[in-house]
Design a protein around this motif. Structure first.
Motif, PDB file in Angstrom:
ATOM      1  N   TRP A  22       0.853  -1.187   0.000  1.00 18.07           N
ATOM      2  CA  TRP A  22       0.000   0.000   0.000  1.00 18.07           C
ATOM      3  C   TRP A  22       0.887   1.234   0.000  1.00 18.07           C
ATOM      4  O   TRP A  22       2.081   1.164   0.328  1.00 18.07           O
ATOM      5  CB  TRP A  22      -0.901   0.004   1.240  1.00 18.07           C
ATOM      6  N   CYS A  23       0.326   2.392  -0.320  1.00 17.95           N
ATOM      7  CA  CYS A  23       1.113   3.621  -0.293  1.00 17.95           C
ATOM      8  C   CYS A  23       1.595   3.849   1.139  1.00 17.95           C
ATOM      9  O   CYS A  23       0.863   3.608   2.087  1.00 17.95           O
ATOM     10  CB  CYS A  23       0.260   4.831  -0.703  1.00 17.95           C
ATOM     11  N   CYS A  26      -0.688   4.915   4.318  1.00  8.01           N
ATOM     12  CA  CYS A  26      -2.091   4.522   4.115  1.00  8.01           C
ATOM     13  C   CYS A  26      -2.671   3.908   5.398  1.00  8.01           C
ATOM     14  O   CYS A  26      -1.987   3.165   6.102  1.00  8.01           O
ATOM     15  CB  CYS A  26      -2.176   3.511   2.982  1.00  8.01           C
ATOM     16  N   ASP A  28      -4.594   1.567   5.634  1.00  9.50           N
ATOM     17  CA  ASP A  28      -4.752   0.115   5.527  1.00  9.50           C
ATOM     18  C   ASP A  28      -3.694  -0.641   6.337  1.00  9.50           C
ATOM     19  O   ASP A  28      -3.946  -1.753   6.809  1.00  9.50           O
ATOM     20  CB  ASP A  28      -4.680  -0.328   4.057  1.00  9.50           C
ATOM     21  N   CYS A  57      -8.031  -1.139  -3.080  1.00 11.96           N
ATOM     22  CA  CYS A  57      -6.806  -1.217  -2.272  1.00 11.96           C
ATOM     23  C   CYS A  57      -7.027  -2.190  -1.126  1.00 11.96           C
ATOM     24  O   CYS A  57      -6.178  -3.018  -0.817  1.00 11.96           O
ATOM     25  CB  CYS A  57      -6.435   0.158  -1.746  1.00 11.96           C
ATOM     26  N   ASN A 127     -12.862   4.878   2.869  1.00 10.20           N
ATOM     27  CA  ASN A 127     -11.999   6.052   2.686  1.00 10.20           C
ATOM     28  C   ASN A 127     -12.697   7.110   1.853  1.00 10.20           C
ATOM     29  O   ASN A 127     -12.080   8.067   1.417  1.00 10.20           O
ATOM     30  CB  ASN A 127     -10.639   5.648   2.088  1.00 10.20           C
ATOM     31  N   GLY A 131      -9.823   4.337  -4.235  1.00 11.59           N
ATOM     32  CA  GLY A 131      -8.377   4.473  -4.130  1.00 11.59           C
ATOM     33  C   GLY A 131      -7.658   3.797  -5.280  1.00 11.59           C
ATOM     34  O   GLY A 131      -6.888   4.424  -6.008  1.00 11.59           O
ATOM     35  N   GLN A 204     -11.186   4.972   7.216  1.00  8.70           N
ATOM     36  CA  GLN A 204      -9.791   4.764   6.815  1.00  8.70           C
ATOM     37  C   GLN A 204      -9.298   5.950   6.009  1.00  8.70           C
ATOM     38  O   GLN A 204     -10.029   6.491   5.175  1.00  8.70           O
ATOM     39  CB  GLN A 204      -9.708   3.477   5.975  1.00  8.70           C
ATOM     40  N   CYS A 206      -7.162   7.596   3.167  1.00  6.89           N
ATOM     41  CA  CYS A 206      -6.391   7.410   1.931  1.00  6.89           C
ATOM     42  C   CYS A 206      -5.593   8.681   1.771  1.00  6.89           C
ATOM     43  O   CYS A 206      -6.119   9.700   1.335  1.00  6.89           O
ATOM     44  CB  CYS A 206      -7.332   7.210   0.738  1.00  6.89           C
ATOM     45  N   ASN A 207      -4.349   8.596   2.177  1.00  9.13           N
ATOM     46  CA  ASN A 207      -3.569   9.825   2.213  1.00  9.13           C
ATOM     47  C   ASN A 207      -3.169  10.320   0.840  1.00  9.13           C
ATOM     48  O   ASN A 207      -2.693  11.427   0.681  1.00  9.13           O
ATOM     49  CB  ASN A 207      -2.328   9.646   3.113  1.00  9.13           C
ATOM     50  N   ILE A 208      -3.385   9.509  -0.170  1.00 10.01           N
ATOM     51  CA  ILE A 208      -3.026   9.939  -1.522  1.00 10.01           C
ATOM     52  C   ILE A 208      -4.192  10.643  -2.231  1.00 10.01           C
ATOM     53  O   ILE A 208      -4.025  11.703  -2.809  1.00 10.01           O
ATOM     54  CB  ILE A 208      -2.559   8.733  -2.373  1.00 10.01           C
ATOM     55  N   PHE A 209      -5.362  10.054  -2.163  1.00  9.19           N
ATOM     56  CA  PHE A 209      -6.469  10.624  -2.941  1.00  9.19           C
ATOM     57  C   PHE A 209      -7.558  11.310  -2.125  1.00  9.19           C
ATOM     58  O   PHE A 209      -8.452  11.936  -2.677  1.00  9.19           O
ATOM     59  CB  PHE A 209      -7.107   9.527  -3.820  1.00  9.19           C
TER      60      PHE A 209
HETATM   61  S1  SF4 Z   1      -4.457   4.801  -2.896  1.00 10.74           S
HETATM   62 FE1  SF4 Z   1      -5.155   5.422  -0.910  1.00 10.74          FE
HETATM   63  S2  SF4 Z   1      -6.233   3.670  -0.096  1.00 10.74           S
HETATM   64 FE2  SF4 Z   1      -5.014   2.963  -1.783  1.00 10.74          FE
HETATM   65  S3  SF4 Z   1      -3.099   2.269  -0.869  1.00 10.74           S
HETATM   66 FE3  SF4 Z   1      -2.804   4.371  -1.500  1.00 10.74          FE
HETATM   67  S4  SF4 Z   1      -3.318   5.532   0.285  1.00 10.74           S
HETATM   68 FE4  SF4 Z   1      -4.144   3.532   0.603  1.00 10.74          FE
END
Ligand code: SF4
Ligand SMILES: Cc1ncc(C[n+]2csc(CCOP(=O)(O)OP(=O)(O)O)c2C)c(N)n1
Ligand SMILES: [Mg+2]
Lengths: 343, 625
Positions: A22-23, A26, A28, A57, A127, A131, A204, A206-209
């Motif tokens: 995972w990122c 995250c 997760d 994810c 999230n 993701g 949860q 999702c620190n990216i999106f």
């Molecule tokens: S996209 Fe978001 S939910 Fe998916 S692994 Fe990356 S941080 Fe986690």
């Protein structure tokens, strides 16, 4: 193997040899860690535990569990769990899903798994975004949320997952937060102990999106005031000062301050997980920041025979009724109805 | 000659084969009448073949054309393969039934009508401007006018039943007439009445009286100058019962479960014409069979995959529209290589199409209707009774090769019936396969294949030491971990294809009926068997050099097929679709197969195939009639 012969397992026993992908950062990761930590609680042999996931994810989690695992297709994990549990009541079945997986493409299966009371523990990683497909709106994204697929903001009212599963007759309903690790562990433990369809929503990040989707109330600095930790049989009290509470006025919840306007603890809504009527579960599920503190904990836990139990019961009953008439003979079954013999 | 009660002489005419169609309003009980006549006829020892034809609307307006329900039965003293092209006798319970069916009747055929139903309202509903019983439009037929409603009213007097209740028994009156006309015994139907209406004495008595009144009517009246004798057929010795394709399919799966020594699990979403398999297997709880009525067809196949993962015989049943929904999950089953049987009882499409009517339109969908290359074995029974054998064959393949299998039946097979020589379960070969054994220590390889079949091990949850992960993502050869390696993906694709291709090793040699080389081969699959076989019998009786081959294994195709095709000048392929198997045959064998394709929701008539074959053959020896 009987329970007593089981070797004592630890978190380590439940870690697979796969690299977690995972990122970094995250939510997760925490959910995975709490899952691995909780598994030894149940005294169930590793090979008797199955993790089934959909796509997203979240769906990768089974690869990281050193149990049996089945990464299926988008939205359909609950259907596979239904068949597996029906065929193999002896297994402990967990379903891992996301907000898109469970509520969008898999929405129909979700409600039917709940109403059937399939003995599965479903953990939904919410999230509020898609993701894996890199950031589109999900059925839990709030109105106005700007995403790649909704550049001007979504115009769709989000689903309240716990309200939905309560309407679908889920027998166990709970919510927790990825970063609240102790609470999350406790919720997983309780979901795992429940016999029947358990639905655990994990807020949860999702620190990216969708970074910070829940921060307004889950952040350490504010959570005491903005979240309500549900405890069975106890009045609903929250706040850093423990002086705020929820009072139920007919079917309308109200935030009150203990000691003000003559309000005492005795006036507060006492949480009852086992309330057979899901109306109050739904009222709770609709309570949301900033009008209310966001409840976490076990919302509902009612005993109900599971789908596999009822199925086996019917079969045993039919077998017994039949046995009274003599043994079942397949040859006779083939020859049922009118027959004739050609010499 | 026999003598009727009034002392008049009645003659007996010997016939080889008779085809009767019972037709009436949906509420007239024609399916029941037809199946009672079938049961008695089968018990009598004739070879029989039946075709029910019911309206899609459950309750179409009474007396209307869409509300007409029919049941055709053909019975013979010889071997027959179809329910007959055109009926010799039509039993029409109302004007709409007459209107809908009259065009099919053979010239000079018999029409037995319930004259009481030929009133102004019913005639109008059927769109008749004048009463066909009176306007001489039926002159070319033998018309028998019987006031059935009146006769049952008289017969049931004193039972204390309403006239509406009594009216419901008129189908048994018609049945009684037919029993007399064709020298059948009433015993089986009387037994059925006694069992069906146990505890409802008046109803049982009314039906019994109606039946007897019909029989007595045939015997006493001077209306019928002859009755007919169709001698018993010479079927191979053994115990028989009459069976529909859906019944045989269900029993085949029960038997497969026994032969595999594994539990049967069925998840299904109701759909015509497949639902009866779900109904039947659901009634076998005492045999330990687990069934779930799923929320949709995707859930049904999902549950079947889940059960298969757990080590059961997981299966699902559906028809075309449901099959379309199952595509993605079938792809998953291909990827995770679990045994699974998916039954598609085909019906006329596209879309909702004609739900109760037959078609062979789902062959290419079964073969290719998934994303990417995803080979799936496909089998297809040819007759209702053969549905039993092929259901076991589908499971044999699924288990031996660890693969999903599509079993293609159709509405004609599903609802049509024929006598079935009941097999001895003890004589059927085992199809048992073992689970992967428990292991100690790491190193289990979920994709390590059997060198002969290329099947991977069935590693069911609960087996110590086999903890592993499977899923829809591509897996590394043998190890089964997720892999994006380009060469591995290519290799896995080839392995999946090769695994299915190797099934051919167990496919028996193709039987050719008639000439095994020469001018014309008629090649078919599925329910067209009976029409093709009968057409070839007739062609050969006239000295034509024709052969018939019928394929039960569609993927992979039988190993000897290419060579067989080369032995004939021409290949004709009748299909109830636009030429789907033909497309496969042409592309695989580069043979210029000629299509004969009709999609009318009905089986081919023998005569149609015969005529098409004649048009492809040289100078005719004798003109076909
Ligand atoms: S996209 Fe978001 S939910 Fe998916 S692994 Fe990356 S941080 Fe986690
Ligand atoms: C049939 C199908 N449609 C679309 C996709 C693409 N897809 C994969 S995951 C996903 C959404 C996942 O969102 P969610 O369930 O919220 O999981 P997350 O990635 O956020 O954990 C989509 C649309 C797919 N894999 N299969
Ligand atoms: Mg999501």
């Amino acid at each position: 193997m009987t329970q007593s012969e089981l070797p004592v397992l630890t978190k380590k026993d439940f870690e697979s040899d796969q690299d977690v992908r995972w990122c970094p950062g995250c939510g997760d990761y925490s959910i995975l860690a709490q899952t691995q930590k909780t598994m030894p609680d149940f005294g169930v042999a590793k090979e008797k535990i199955v993790f089934i996931s959909g796509i997203g994810c979240s769906g990768r989690l089974p690869y990281y569990m050193n149990t049996f695992g089945f990464h299926t297709i988008h939205g359909r994990a609950a259907t596979i769990a239904t068949g597996l549990k029906a065929a193999r009541p002896d297994l402990m079945v967990w379903v891992i899903t996301g907000d898109g997986d469970a509520l969008s493409i898999g929405g129909n299966h979700l409600i039917h798994a709940m109403r059937r009371n399939v003995d599965m523990k479903m953990i939904m990683f919410n999230n509020r975004i898609y993701g894996l497909t890199k950031g589109q709106a999900s059925p839990t994204s709030p109105i106005g949320k700007k995403t790649k697929s909704t550049p001007l903001g979504t115009i769709e009212t989000p689903i309240i997952p716990l309200n939905l599963v309560a309407a679908a007759e889920a027998s166990f309903i709970a919510r927790s937060v990825d970063t609240h690790s102790e609470h999350l562990q406790e919720m997983m433990h309780r979901a795992g102990e429940h016999s029947g369809a358990a639905f655990l929503e994990v807020l949860q990040n999702c620190n990216i999106f969708n970074d910070g989707a829940w921060r307004d109330f889950t952040d350490k600095s504010v959570k005491e005031d903005r979240m309500l930790v549900l405890k069975h049989g106890e009045p609903m009290i929250f706040g850093a000062e423990k002086n705020k509470g929820i009072r139920l006025n007919g079917l309308r919840p109200e935030v009150v301050t203990i000691g003000e306007n003559g309000v005492s603890v005795a006036d507060l809504w006492v949480h009852d997980e086992t309330d057979p009527d899901a109306t109050r579960t739904q009222i709770l599920s609709r309570m949301w920041w900033p009008d209310f503190p966001v409840p976490v904990g076990v919302f509902r836990r009612v005993p109900r025979p599971t789908h596999d139990q009822l199925l086996v019961e019917q079969i045993d009953g039919a077998k017994a009724a039949r046995a009274a008439k003599g043994p079942v003979d397949l040859q006779k079954l083939l020859a049922s109805g009118e027959t004739w013999t050609v010499e | 000659m026999t003598t009727n009660k009034s002392g008049e002489q009645q003659s007996i005419t010997e016939l080889d084969r008779v085809t009767i169609r019972f037709a009436g309003d949906s509420g007239d009980g024609m399916q029941l009448t037809g199946s009672q006549f079938t049961a008695t006829t089968a018990l009598f020892g004739n070879d029989v073949s039946t075709l029910p034809d019911f309206p899609a609307e459950i309750r179409a307006p009474a007396g209307s054309l869409p509300g007409v329900s029919g049941f055709q039965i053909s019975f013979s003293s010889g071997d027959i393969h179809t329910p007959g092209d055109r009926p010799d006798v039509l039993v029409a319970m109302n004007p709409a039934a007459l209107k809908v069916n009259i065009a099919d009747l053979v010239p000079g055929g018999g029409i037995i009508v319930n004259t009481d139903a030929f009133n102004e309202i019913n005639l109008r509903k059927a769109g008749y401007e004048s009463d066909p019983l009176k306007d001489r439009s039926l002159q070319g037929y033998n018309l028998y006018e019987i006031p059935m409603s009146t006769m049952v009213a008289n017969a049931c007097e004193g039972l204390g039943m309403t006239s509406k209740q009594i009216e419901l028994t008129k189908n048994f009156f018609a049945l009684g007439v037919m029993f007399w006309l064709y020298e059948r015994s009433m015993a089986a139907t009387e037994k059925w009445i006694a069992e069906k209406f146990a505890g409802k004495d008046a109803v049982a008595e009314a039906n019994r009286r109606a039946l007897h009144a019909g029989y007595a009517f045939g015997e006493t009246t001077e209306m019928f100058h002859t009755h007919y004798r169709v001698a018993p057929a010479h079927l191979p010795p053994g115990m028989y019962r009459n069976i529909t394709g859906n019944e045989a399919t269900a029993l085949g799966f029960v038997t497969a479960s026994r032969l595999a020594e594994r539990d049967l699990f069925l998840a299904s979403y109701p759909i015509t014409p497949a639902s009866d398999i779900l109904h039947q297997l659901s009634s076998y709880k005492h045999l330990g069979i687990k069934t779930v009525q799923s929320e949709d067809e995707i859930a049904a196949i999902g549950a079947a995959v889940g059960a298969a993962y757990g080590g059961a015989l997981g299966m699902t049943t559906t028809s075309g529209p449901g099959m379309a929904l199952k595509a993605e999950m079938l792809g998953l089953a291909v990827m995770v290589e679990l045994p699974l049987v998916v039954v598609d009882v085909q019906r006329a499409g596209p879309s909702t199409g004609m739900p109760t009517k037959t078609e062979q339109g789902d062959l290419l969908m079964s073969m290719f209707g998934r994303n990417s290359d995803s080979p799936i074995p496909v089998v297809a029974p040819a007759t209702p009774a053969e549905c039993f054998t092929m259901a076991i064959e589908a499971w044999r393949i699924a288990l031996k090769h660890m693969t999903p299998v599509v079993y293609l039946s159709d509405a004609f097979l599903a609802t049509g019936a024929e006598p079935w020589l009941i097999p001895q379960v003890a004589d059927l070969p085992s199809i048992k396969v073992e689970n992967a054994p428990a292991a100690t220590g790491p190193g289990f390889r979920p994709y390590k294949r059997d060198p002969e079949t290329l099947a991977r091990p069935w590693a069911v949850p609960g087996t110590p030491g086999l903890e592993h992960r499977i899923g829809g993502l591509e897996k590394l050869d043998e190890l089964g971990t997720v892999s994006y390696d380009p060469d591995n993906h290519h290799r896995m694709n080839l392995l999946r294809a090769e695994k299915v291709a190797r099934i051919v090793r167990d496919i028996p040699a193709t039987e050719i009926y008639g000439d095994d080389r020469g001018e014309l081969l008629i090649l078919g699959w599925g329910s067209t068997y009976g029409s093709i076989r009968s057409a070839v019998e007739r062609l050969r009786a006239r000295g034509r050099k024709v052969g018939h081959a019928h394929i039960r294994h569609i993927n992979p195709l039988p190993g000897d097929l290419g060579e067989i095709l080369q032995r004939f000048d021409k290949v004709l392929m009748p299909e109830l679709n636009a030429g789907q198997l033909r497309m496969l045959i042409r592309s695989k064998y580069l043979v210029d197969a000629i299509g004969f394709n009709l999609v009318r929701g009905k089986p081919f008539q023998i005569g149609e195939i015969e005529a098409k074959a004649e048009s492809l053959l040289g100078e005719s020896v004798e003109v076909a009639k």
